[in-house]
Design an enzyme around this catalytic site. Structure first.
Site, PDB file in Angstrom:
ATOM      1  N   LYS A  75     -20.180  37.898   8.669  1.00  0.00           N
ATOM      2  CA  LYS A  75     -19.425  37.261   9.743  1.00  0.00           C
ATOM      3  C   LYS A  75     -17.917  37.249   9.493  1.00  0.00           C
ATOM      4  O   LYS A  75     -17.130  37.167  10.445  1.00  0.00           O
ATOM      5  CB  LYS A  75     -19.913  35.826   9.949  1.00  0.00           C
ATOM      6  CG  LYS A  75     -21.295  35.717  10.576  1.00  0.00           C
ATOM      7  CD  LYS A  75     -21.274  36.093  12.044  1.00  0.00           C
ATOM      8  CE  LYS A  75     -22.599  35.750  12.727  1.00  0.00           C
ATOM      9  NZ  LYS A  75     -22.571  36.022  14.169  1.00  0.00           N
ATOM     10  N   SER A 334     -28.103  40.544   5.975  1.00  0.00           N
ATOM     11  CA  SER A 334     -26.913  40.048   6.664  1.00  0.00           C
ATOM     12  C   SER A 334     -26.296  38.799   6.061  1.00  0.00           C
ATOM     13  O   SER A 334     -25.120  38.516   6.298  1.00  0.00           O
ATOM     14  CB  SER A 334     -27.242  39.777   8.137  1.00  0.00           C
ATOM     15  OG  SER A 334     -28.290  38.820   8.238  1.00  0.00           O
TER      16      SER A 334
END
Length: 441
Positions: A75, A334
């Site tokens: 992110k 992720s």
């Protein structure tokens, strides 16, 4: 080493010409510009062979370790890429967002690195550990505002703040600058494969929440390497991108399982949907229980601490994604921001998914020796009582007990049920559809 020492100096000016025109979708060149912008900012995370999955599939499976990113998730890429492109006037007015997790940490890092004031709205349910992490990353440049009982409450407050103050709203996924930053994960993967003197992968597996990572990957890969098969993986309890593609536009899911918190999004973005809808992609879903099984395997076998969303891509290899022997496969891990207190629930969900744990309501006669007979007549040699809750009622001949039984494997269930049918106590199996089952998990 301090956080400031670990960060590169903030650029003095924003790059020009890097934001797609209004109304247009981003292109591969935008992702490449983002990669240049982030080159001295993000960690170039490892691309590692995964022996466990390689052996299981007879393929060469690698994992892209974004859980080792500076904020333990990809992110940071999107948040920094957006803030770095703001004008001096926009920077002066600050930024604002709503997030309870990885995006908040990515934006906090970006604000401190670029010396931009930011406000991050989080719901009251956000754990103290995450609030402390946001504060540590953002330092004096970020204010964390706890408001509302849900993410939607915080998101509404952040939107109102931006309208009132003139601060720039930094979406977690639904902005061309965010998704092109997140798409730099793919650029790194292909660069690393080239350094290994290898061709592009046959299959690239990507987790999907709001669609930012998938949209960014598609934007670059479909233009530069169109032959690569791309698979997006959603949690079974939050298939918002599949719903949007089926409807032809983003829709709000009526029900949402929030266990995979990093990918449980009720509605995907308008921009991310437009990008995904415009490219060839395969979408699959994975049950939350299977994700838990994979999280435990990653921890115990691979030495990877993954959050639920971080295990989505590799969990899909078990059944949802077809892989041919000898193929080259890359899965994106992720994120790794998993709260250690969740592991008890993760183990429980994994056992249930594998068919190794079952719950029953058993009517025991209220007489001495009833439990002993049940144990002797029903339990197999390797079965175990995992839960037993019983309150004796003096005015009844029978009393119900909530019994959890763990068995070696799902193939042992028919034998257990047959022994229970033959035993004196009556019983009722608790199905996953019942409200009581949700209480147990």
């Amino acid at each position: 080493m301090s956080l400031d020492a670990a960060r590169p100096p903030a650029p003095s000016t924003s790059p020009s010409g890097s934001l797609p025109r209004a109304g247009s979708l981003p292109r591969a060149a935008d992702v490449e510009e983002a990669a240049q912008r982030l080159a001295q900012v993000v960690t170039r995370t490892p691309l590692e062979t995964n022996p466990r999955w390689s052996a299981a599939l007879g393929a060469h499976v690698r994992v892209k370790r974004e859980d080792l990113q500076a904020v333990r998730s990809y992110k940071l890429r999107g948040a920094y890429n957006l803030v770095a492109q703001l004008s001096e006037d926009e920077r002066a007015r600050g930024v604002v967002t709503a997030s309870a997790g990885n995006h908040a940490q990515g934006l906090a890092y970006a604000c401190a690195a670029l010396r931009v004031q930011g406000r991050i709205y989080v719901p009251r349910t956000t754990p103290r550990q995450k609030r402390d992490r946001i504060a540590a990353l953002g330092q004096e440049f970020v204010e964390t505002i706890v408001l509302g009982d849900t993410y939607d409450d915080s998101a509404a407050a952040a939107t109102q703040d931006a309208a009132r103050s003139g601060a720039t709203l930094v979406p977690a996924f639904d902005d061309p600058r965010t998704l092109t930053g997140q798409g730099t994960v793919a650029v790194e993967v292909f660069e690393q494969l080239a350094e290994f003197d290898e061709d592009p992968p046959d299959v690239l597996v990507v987790p999907v929440g709001g669609g930012g990572l998938l949209a960014g990957v598609l934007t670059w890969v479909r233009e530069r390497h169109p032959q690569v098969r791309i698979v997006g993986v959603e949690p079974e309890g939050a298939p918002s991108m599949a719903a949007a593609l089926a409807a032809g536009h983003p829709v709000r899911l009526d029900t949402l399982d929030t266990f995979v918190d990093g990918a449980s999004v009720r509605r995907v973005g308008d921009v991310t949907h437009a990008v995904v809808a415009g490219h060839e992609v395969e979408l699959v879903t994975v049950p939350e229980g299977a994700i838990c099984v994979e999280m435990l395997a990653m921890y115990q076998t691979d030495g990877i601490i993954a959050e639920p969303a971080g295990a989505l891509a590799t969990a899909a290899l078990a059944e949802a994604v077809r892989v041919e022997p000898g193929q080259s496969v890359v899965c994106v891990v992720s994120g790794g921001n998993n709260d250690i207190s969740r592991y008890a629930e993760i183990i429980e969900r994994a056992l249930v998914h594998e068919g190794r744990k079952h719950y029953f309501l058993v009517e025991f006669p209220q007489e001495p020796g009833a439990l002993r007979r049940f144990l002797d007549e029903v339990l197999g040699p390797d079965d175990d009582i995992a839960l037993f809750e019983y309150v004796k009622r003096s005015n009844r001949e029978f009393g119900p007990a909530l019994v959890g039984i763990e068995i070696p494997g799902k193939d042992d269930l028919p034998g257990l049920l047959a022994r229970m049918e033959a035993a004196p106590p009556t019983f009722e199996r608790i199905s996953a559809a019942e409200p009581l089952y949700r209480y147990l998990l």
